[in-house]
Design a protein around this motif. Structure first.
Motif, mmCIF file in Angstrom:
data_model
loop_
_atom_site.group_PDB
_atom_site.id
_atom_site.type_symbol
_atom_site.label_atom_id
_atom_site.label_comp_id
_atom_site.label_asym_id
_atom_site.label_seq_id
_atom_site.Cartn_x
_atom_site.Cartn_y
_atom_site.Cartn_z
ATOM 1 N N ASN A 75 12.228 17.203 56.903
ATOM 2 C CA ASN A 75 10.952 16.541 56.973
ATOM 3 C C ASN A 75 9.891 17.399 56.301
ATOM 4 N N PRO A 76 9.213 16.835 55.285
ATOM 5 C CA PRO A 76 8.270 17.652 54.516
ATOM 6 C C PRO A 76 7.054 18.087 55.321
ATOM 7 N N LEU A 77 6.798 17.483 56.469
ATOM 8 C CA LEU A 77 5.579 17.808 57.207
ATOM 9 C C LEU A 77 5.821 18.718 58.407
ATOM 10 N N ALA A 78 7.061 19.156 58.580
ATOM 11 C CA ALA A 78 7.316 20.050 59.707
ATOM 12 C C ALA A 78 6.651 21.390 59.431
ATOM 13 N N ASP A 79 5.883 21.837 60.392
ATOM 14 C CA ASP A 79 5.161 23.093 60.270
ATOM 15 C C ASP A 79 4.983 23.585 61.696
ATOM 16 N N PRO A 80 5.091 24.881 61.944
ATOM 17 C CA PRO A 80 5.025 25.348 63.337
ATOM 18 C C PRO A 80 3.764 24.888 64.061
ATOM 19 N N PHE A 81 2.702 24.681 63.304
ATOM 20 C CA PHE A 81 1.445 24.232 63.911
ATOM 21 C C PHE A 81 1.490 22.734 64.183
ATOM 22 N N LEU A 82 1.907 21.950 63.164
ATOM 23 C CA LEU A 82 1.869 20.487 63.296
ATOM 24 C C LEU A 82 2.888 19.950 64.293
ATOM 25 N N ILE A 83 4.025 20.613 64.437
ATOM 26 C CA ILE A 83 5.010 20.064 65.369
ATOM 27 C C ILE A 83 4.842 20.649 66.775
ATOM 28 N N GLY A 84 3.719 21.343 67.008
ATOM 29 C CA GLY A 84 3.392 21.725 68.378
ATOM 30 C C GLY A 84 3.993 23.036 68.842
ATOM 31 N N VAL A 85 4.818 23.674 67.995
ATOM 32 C CA VAL A 85 5.471 24.913 68.408
ATOM 33 C C VAL A 85 4.440 26.015 68.611
ATOM 34 N N ALA A 86 3.475 26.086 67.686
ATOM 35 C CA ALA A 86 2.473 27.143 67.775
ATOM 36 C C ALA A 86 1.617 26.966 69.032
ATOM 37 N N LEU A 125 10.201 25.398 74.483
ATOM 38 C CA LEU A 125 10.005 24.156 75.231
ATOM 39 C C LEU A 125 9.357 23.108 74.346
ATOM 40 N N ALA A 126 8.315 23.529 73.607
ATOM 41 C CA ALA A 126 7.600 22.576 72.758
ATOM 42 C C ALA A 126 8.538 21.966 71.723
ATOM 43 N N VAL A 127 9.352 22.792 71.052
ATOM 44 C CA VAL A 127 10.185 22.259 69.971
ATOM 45 C C VAL A 127 11.268 21.347 70.539
ATOM 46 N N GLY A 157 4.508 15.861 67.828
ATOM 47 C CA GLY A 157 3.906 17.183 67.668
ATOM 48 C C GLY A 157 2.465 17.196 68.109
ATOM 49 N N VAL A 158 1.723 16.178 67.711
ATOM 50 C CA VAL A 158 0.312 16.097 68.073
ATOM 51 C C VAL A 158 0.149 16.005 69.584
ATOM 52 N N SER A 159 1.009 15.184 70.216
ATOM 53 C CA SER A 159 0.822 15.010 71.658
ATOM 54 C C SER A 159 1.194 16.280 72.418
ATOM 55 N N VAL A 160 2.298 16.925 72.027
ATOM 56 C CA VAL A 160 2.667 18.176 72.694
ATOM 57 C C VAL A 160 1.607 19.234 72.433
ATOM 58 N N SER A 161 1.108 19.228 71.199
ATOM 59 C CA SER A 161 0.078 20.181 70.810
ATOM 60 C C SER A 161 -1.180 19.984 71.657
ATOM 61 N N ALA A 162 -1.601 18.726 71.801
ATOM 62 C CA ALA A 162 -2.806 18.421 72.575
ATOM 63 C C ALA A 162 -2.633 18.841 74.026
ATOM 64 N N PHE A 163 -1.449 18.534 74.562
ATOM 65 C CA PHE A 163 -1.186 18.876 75.955
ATOM 66 C C PHE A 163 -1.247 20.379 76.165
ATOM 67 N N SER A 164 -0.525 21.132 75.322
ATOM 68 C CA SER A 164 -0.478 22.571 75.577
ATOM 69 C C SER A 164 -1.813 23.242 75.269
ATOM 70 N N SER A 165 -2.554 22.722 74.288
ATOM 71 C CA SER A 165 -3.885 23.274 74.029
ATOM 72 C C SER A 165 -4.788 23.048 75.233
ATOM 73 N N ALA A 166 -4.654 21.866 75.843
ATOM 74 C CA ALA A 166 -5.476 21.566 77.017
ATOM 75 C C ALA A 166 -5.168 22.524 78.157
ATOM 76 N N VAL A 167 -3.872 22.782 78.374
ATOM 77 C CA VAL A 167 -3.500 23.731 79.422
ATOM 78 C C VAL A 167 -4.087 25.104 79.118
ATOM 79 N N SER A 168 -3.973 25.518 77.839
ATOM 80 C CA SER A 168 -4.531 26.819 77.446
ATOM 81 C C SER A 168 -6.021 26.874 77.748
ATOM 82 N N SER A 169 -6.753 25.826 77.340
ATOM 83 C CA SER A 169 -8.201 25.811 77.540
ATOM 84 C C SER A 169 -8.538 25.892 79.020
#
Lengths: 270, 342
Positions: free
Chosen positions: B91-102, B137-139, B161-173
């Motif tokens: 997938n050309p758009l997989a990126d550690p940031f975009l798929i929520g891993v970061a 866990l994210a990946v 990726g966006v949804s996992v990213s949003a969730f984990s960012s919210a927990v971090s915040s």
């Protein structure tokens, strides 16, 4: 050479293949025919090792294929898959090089011996002139030959093909099947050059080209092997009508011994 | 599929230039001519004639050099794992940031930080470990959410990726709001500003990056075969599940280490592999090492910009990579249908 013994297999607990037994001898082409959903692709996937059988035996010269590792198995059986979209950025040579994977380490270093085999595979499939082109730029027929060349580079005694001619026009169908036939029946020159006879199992929909290129025809219906024999024995109206649920006529050309299958029934009134 | 020397030389030259610029440029300019003297003097344990009060050598050895080496490792890790994820998910758009891993790694790190701030030896271990668990866990969640049958469509991957990213960012915040004193510091860290100084973070990242990146470098050929799909890869003799597992663990490990010590820096893992693909093709045996080298170089240059644009104040480097990377992302998205280099 390849012995399929009472194989049952399926997906998610649903059995599709019911006790298939078939022997593919070295130097012979067996055509696998049957209506859609009869289990041809499932059989090829099972033999190739992608789908583990529920029961039964898969033997290569009495050796249990299911006991082999993925890599060992890929030195025995090569598959020309049903053509889907191929990664367009690979060059033809790169794609064919991947056929050497069974013999390479993880770094994928290519030896001179590998290069020689890759060139031979490209030559056998008339791809040498296209070797540096990207797969994405090729026609369907050329792409199908890339898949054949890759399988040849695997240098396996057994070759499985899953509807390799489905997307080809008549000219390419004929030339492709000629190449496949040559793999099981190499010329004297080729034998003298050390090319081994292969055992070939090819799933195919086109019933008319069979009689020329297949040594034996295996007819599958509903996951069972309905009938096995020479093209003349299997391509008979009473057998095929029943299998395909369609009245049909078979026209024999006395001179060549070839036959053509024609459906009787018109799908609608003109 | 030859690994020719030219791309390697070009990218290494680029990295060396970026390294040099990153060392000399900043709030205090260290003249390149004095560098060699500073280094040899330090090795002999003397003070350099160019540097009577020792301020140059303090800046060089305590600030610039460790920061540069850290970002080099982080850039290599992000770009290396980006190209590995792209190959793994086809997938050309997989990126550690975009798929929520970061972000997953960020969440893990924040959780660990609320318990233990990373300045003790134990903290240096706990934060990357927690980041690794969060990232893994994210990946796993993203790949399960995005899967349809045997494939992972691009849009599904990004949405998951966006949804996992949003969730984990919210927990971090949420955790950061609760943690009092160090709030600003943690926010800057999370935006990808490397606020930590000295050699501690470098030593923290080094073992993870060394193990993970070496593993990824060995996986070039299997990743090439995987581009034809799992089934064909297996028929070509690749133990697909094993390879997948190793790629996921290795790529996630280096991402987690990078995030744990340098914060969430997005888009490096997307931009760099694409540029390398366009320049030198998609053979993973070449793509992986070249992405790592160019990723390190890009992050160093970006960091120089982050230090100098509104000097003496610093912009977190993650903000600059996002400013550059987001338009690039849209461009890739638009191209991904017709591109022939992918």
């Amino acid at each position: 050479m390849l012995t399929i013994k009472k194989i049952c297999a399926g997906y998610n607990g649903k059995i599709i293949l019911k006790e298939i037994s078939l022997n593919v001898a070295q130097g012979s082409v067996i055509a696998l025919i049957g209506p859609n959903g009869s289990g041809k692709t499932t059989l090829i996937r099972t033999v190739s090792g992608v789908l583990p059988p529920a029961s039964g035996d898969l033997l290569f010269n009495r050796e249990d294929l299911t006991a082999l590792s993925v890599q060992e198995r890929s030195r025995v059986i090569a598959v020309v898959p049903q053509m889907r979209t191929l990664p367009p950025a690979f060059t033809v040579r790169e794609a064919v090089t991947l056929g050497r994977t069974p013999y390479l380490n993880w770094l994928g270093q290519i030896s001179d011996h590998d290069l020689e085999i890759i060139n031979q595979a490209l030559t056998q499939t008339d791809l040498l002139d296209l070797a540096e082109r990207n797969i994405g730029e090729l026609s369907g027929g050329e792409q199908q030959r890339v898949l054949l060349a890759r399988a040849l580079a695997q240098q396996t005694p057994v070759l499985l093909l899953d509807e390799p001619t489905a997307h080809l026009d008549l000219q390419y169908q004929v030339s492709f099947l000629e190449k496949v036939y040559r793999l099981a029946h190499p010329s004297l020159d080729e034998i003298n050059n050390g090319i081994e006879k292969r055992a070939v199992l090819v799933a195919i929909h086109d019933l008319n080209l069979l009689s020329r290129y297949a040594d034996q025809v295996a007819l599958m219906v509903n996951g069972r092997l309905e009938c096995l024999g020479t093209p003349a024995e299997v391509l008979r109206p009473e057998i095929l009508s029943k299998a395909y649920n369609l009245p049909l006529t078979i026209i024999q050309d006395q001179g060549s011994g070839l036959s053509a299958v024609l459906p009787d029934q018109r799908p609608f009134e003109l | 599929m030859k690994i020719t020397a030219r791309p390697l030389l070009i990218s290494l030259g680029y990295l060396c230039a970026a390294f040099l610029i990153s060392i000399v440029v900043g709030s205090v300019f260290i003249p390149p001519a004095t560098l060699l003297d500073l280094i040899t003097s330090a090795l002999r344990g003397e003070s350099s004639p160019f540097d009577p009060n020792g301020s140059f050598s303090t800046i060089l050895f305590q600030l610039r050099l460790p920061r540069t080496v850290l970002l080099l490792l982080v850039g290599a890790s992000l770009a290396g794992s980006g190209s590995a994820y792209q190959g793994l998910f086809r997938n050309p758009l997989a990126d550690p940031f975009l798929i929520g891993v970061a972000s997953g790694a960020g969440m893990g790190a924040v959780i660990a930080m609320t318990i233990q701030w990373p300045y003790t030896p134990l903290g240096l271990l706990a934060v990357p470990l927690a980041a690794f668990i969060g990232a893994l866990l994210a990946v796993l969640v993203v790949s399960q959410l995005a899967r349809v049958g045997k494939t992972i469509p691009t849009t599904n991957l990004i949405l998951a990726g966006v949804s996992v990213s949003a969730f984990s960012s919210a927990v971090s915040s949420l955790l950061m709001i609760n943690s009092s004193g160090e709030l600003r510091r943690a926010i800057v860290w999370l935006m990808g500003g490397s606020t930590m100084t000295g050699w501690g973070p470098v030593l923290g990242v080094l073992p993870y990056a060394a193990i993970g990146l070496t593993a990824l470098l060995l996986l070039g050929h299997p990743l090439n075969v995987l581009q034809f799909g799992d089934e064909q890869a297996q028929q070509l003799g690749v133990p697909v599940q094993k390879v997948r597992r190793i790629v996921i663990v290795a790529a996630t490990l280096v991402t987690a280490a990078a995030v744990a010590f340098a914060g969430v820096i997005g888009f490096v893992g997307l931009v760099v592999p694409h540029i390398v693909r366009i320049l030198w093709g998609g053979d993973y045996r070449r793509l992986l090492p070249l992405s790592m080298i160019c990723g390190a170089g890009l992050l160093l240059i970006t960091d120089v910009a982050a230090r100098t644009i509104i000097a003496p104040q610093e912009i977190p480097v993650g903000i600059i990579t996002a400013l550059m990377g987001a338009p690039f992302f849209l461009w890739v998205l638009k191209r991904s249908k017709s591109q022939n280099y992918w």
